[in-house]
Write a protein that holds these residues in place. Structure first.
Motif, mmCIF file in Angstrom:
data_model
loop_
_atom_site.group_PDB
_atom_site.id
_atom_site.type_symbol
_atom_site.label_atom_id
_atom_site.label_comp_id
_atom_site.label_asym_id
_atom_site.label_seq_id
_atom_site.Cartn_x
_atom_site.Cartn_y
_atom_site.Cartn_z
ATOM 1 N N LEU A 208 0.830 -1.196 0.000
ATOM 2 C CA LEU A 208 0.000 0.000 0.000
ATOM 3 C C LEU A 208 0.869 1.252 0.000
ATOM 4 O O LEU A 208 1.920 1.286 0.630
ATOM 5 C CB LEU A 208 -0.914 0.035 1.236
ATOM 6 C CG LEU A 208 -1.775 -1.202 1.509
ATOM 7 C CD1 LEU A 208 -2.470 -1.070 2.861
ATOM 8 C CD2 LEU A 208 -2.803 -1.395 0.399
ATOM 9 N N LEU B 154 -8.339 2.895 3.459
ATOM 10 C CA LEU B 154 -7.899 2.465 4.780
ATOM 11 C C LEU B 154 -8.652 3.328 5.783
ATOM 12 O O LEU B 154 -8.380 4.524 5.912
ATOM 13 C CB LEU B 154 -6.382 2.656 4.918
ATOM 14 C CG LEU B 154 -5.757 2.378 6.288
ATOM 15 C CD1 LEU B 154 -5.999 0.944 6.719
ATOM 16 C CD2 LEU B 154 -4.271 2.699 6.262
ATOM 17 N N ASP C 27 -9.201 1.380 11.278
ATOM 18 C CA ASP C 27 -8.201 0.334 11.057
ATOM 19 C C ASP C 27 -6.776 0.881 11.067
ATOM 20 O O ASP C 27 -5.844 0.205 10.638
ATOM 21 C CB ASP C 27 -8.464 -0.373 9.722
ATOM 22 C CG ASP C 27 -9.703 -1.245 9.768
ATOM 23 O OD1 ASP C 27 -9.843 -2.006 10.744
ATOM 24 O OD2 ASP C 27 -10.530 -1.168 8.840
ATOM 25 N N ILE C 28 -6.625 2.120 11.547
ATOM 26 C CA ILE C 28 -5.295 2.736 11.611
ATOM 27 C C ILE C 28 -4.835 2.758 13.063
ATOM 28 O O ILE C 28 -5.527 3.289 13.927
ATOM 29 C CB ILE C 28 -5.332 4.163 11.037
ATOM 30 C CG1 ILE C 28 -5.728 4.129 9.557
ATOM 31 C CG2 ILE C 28 -3.969 4.831 11.199
ATOM 32 C CD1 ILE C 28 -5.944 5.493 8.942
ATOM 33 N N GLY D 141 -0.197 -4.499 3.925
ATOM 34 C CA GLY D 141 -1.576 -4.683 4.372
ATOM 35 C C GLY D 141 -2.243 -5.846 3.684
ATOM 36 O O GLY D 141 -1.587 -6.685 3.062
ATOM 37 N N LYS E 78 -9.361 -6.278 3.001
ATOM 38 C CA LYS E 78 -10.336 -6.562 4.059
ATOM 39 C C LYS E 78 -11.706 -6.872 3.476
ATOM 40 O O LYS E 78 -12.411 -7.770 3.945
ATOM 41 C CB LYS E 78 -10.428 -5.354 5.000
ATOM 42 C CG LYS E 78 -11.315 -5.576 6.208
ATOM 43 C CD LYS E 78 -11.270 -4.351 7.123
ATOM 44 C CE LYS E 78 -12.150 -4.564 8.354
ATOM 45 N NZ LYS E 78 -12.120 -3.366 9.234
ATOM 46 N N ASP F 207 -11.824 -2.122 0.565
ATOM 47 C CA ASP F 207 -11.392 -1.709 1.898
ATOM 48 C C ASP F 207 -10.155 -2.522 2.254
ATOM 49 O O ASP F 207 -10.089 -3.729 1.986
ATOM 50 C CB ASP F 207 -12.482 -1.972 2.942
ATOM 51 C CG ASP F 207 -13.734 -1.133 2.698
ATOM 52 O OD1 ASP F 207 -13.574 0.030 2.286
ATOM 53 O OD2 ASP F 207 -14.844 -1.643 2.918
ATOM 54 N N VAL F 208 -9.167 -1.853 2.843
ATOM 55 C CA VAL F 208 -7.939 -2.544 3.225
ATOM 56 C C VAL F 208 -7.653 -2.312 4.707
ATOM 57 O O VAL F 208 -8.242 -1.435 5.347
ATOM 58 C CB VAL F 208 -6.735 -2.052 2.391
ATOM 59 C CG1 VAL F 208 -6.962 -2.301 0.915
ATOM 60 C CG2 VAL F 208 -6.439 -0.579 2.663
ATOM 61 N N ALA F 209 -6.754 -3.115 5.239
ATOM 62 C CA ALA F 209 -6.266 -2.933 6.601
ATOM 63 C C ALA F 209 -4.762 -3.154 6.582
ATOM 64 O O ALA F 209 -4.229 -3.798 5.677
ATOM 65 C CB ALA F 209 -6.942 -3.902 7.559
ATOM 66 N N THR F 210 -4.080 -2.598 7.568
ATOM 67 C CA THR F 210 -2.635 -2.786 7.644
ATOM 68 C C THR F 210 -2.309 -4.066 8.393
ATOM 69 O O THR F 210 -3.153 -4.630 9.086
ATOM 70 C CB THR F 210 -1.958 -1.597 8.347
ATOM 71 O OG1 THR F 210 -2.539 -1.431 9.654
ATOM 72 C CG2 THR F 210 -2.149 -0.325 7.541
#
Length: 281
Positions: free
Chosen positions: A154, A176, A180-181, A193, A196, A205-208
């Motif tokens: 990312l 993000l 989720d940060i 990441g 998600k 949608d993403v997450a780390t």
């Protein structure tokens, strides 16, 4: 050099063809590139293979280096401008020669000392590596080959009301979310990441971090470190307020419970009425 075994703007693993006082020629004997003496690893001999990055030097000669640039062709990276001319800007990308951004490839004009997200590309007319600030048309979610839980690279693109738009694997965009940060981030940061969720109209949608239990395993070290830094005891358990847990551990209550559960099963900690405690070895 379209049929060349040597790829400009990329890493190449090449065989040493010939050696001279000023350097070594790498390649198949016909299609070769010079590795200057100052970049030759100790012990490298004719016949050995070496990994190098290939680009054009300040005299427009094709050159190899064992230095590592901050990005290769295809990458989107955050670089700093070191000089500006009427024709464009030069950015520091970790090599002896700075990378050029033509004025036509800038959005509002670059200034010395400024940091900008750019995509590194190979100019078809000159064959040289260059960069462009105009990256939107390189990004598309029309055809997504990714699936949920896939691990991805990312780059933080811009801030919005709900989180940050991020660039996924240099080709897609996703969000993000603030929820989720778990640390401070800024535009241009490069993160690891995972996917998600993929919603309607290919919105991502993403997450780390890593998905599922893999991510929990990464959090165990944090909990153990915090316990050791606080004399083996922390006043948090599964009855604690989620906001308090997030404020102290920078993780959700669900992740905290899974992490401490794993540590308990591994006999690293015990639960008390008011918190968690290190098991004395």
């Amino acid at each position: 050099m379209s049929d060349s075994i040597i790829k400009v703007g990329e890493y190449n693993t090449l065989k040493v063809a010939r050696a001279f006082e000023f350097g070594m020629y790498l390649g198949d004997g016909k299609d070769v590139v010079l590795l200057p003496k100052r970049f030759i690893p100790a012990g490298l001999e004719v016949g050995d293979k070496v990994k190098v990055f290939v680009y054009h030097d300040s005299e427009d000669r094709l050159i190899a280096t064992t230095q590592q640039p901050k990005g290769v062709v295809g990458d989107i990276v955050n670089l700093q401008v070191v000089s500006v001319t009427p024709h464009g800007a030069f950015m520091d990308w970790g090599l002896m020669k700075d990378i050029f951004v033509p004025k036509s490839k800038q959005i509002t004009g670059m200034r010395v000392g400024g940091n900008y997200l750019v995509k590194i590309y190979l100019d078809e007319q000159t064959g040289r590596v260059a960069a462009t600030e105009k990256i939107e048309h390189f990004l598309s979610n029309d055809h997504i080959t990714l699936k949920e839980l896939d691990q991805v690279d990312l780059v933080v693109y811009r801030r919005t009301d709900i989180g940050y738009v991020v660039i996924i694997n240099n080709q897609h965009t996703g969000v993000l979310h603030f929820s989720d940060i778990f640390r401070e981030i800024t535009v241009g940061d490069q993160l690891k990441g995972y996917i998600k969720n993929i919603r309607e109209e290919n919105l991502i949608d993403v997450a780390t971090g890593k998905p599922g239990y893999q991510r929990v395993e990464d959090e165990t070290e944090k909990v153990m470190r915090l316990l050791q830094e606080n004399n083996g005891y922390l006043p948090y358990n599964d009855k604690s307020n989620p906001d308090d847990i997030y404020s102290f551990f920078a993780m959700s209550k669900k992740t905290f419970k899974m992490t401490t559960g794993n540590l308990y099963k591994a006999r690293k900690i015990t639960f008390t009425q008011t918190g968690i405690k290190l098991v004395e070895e």
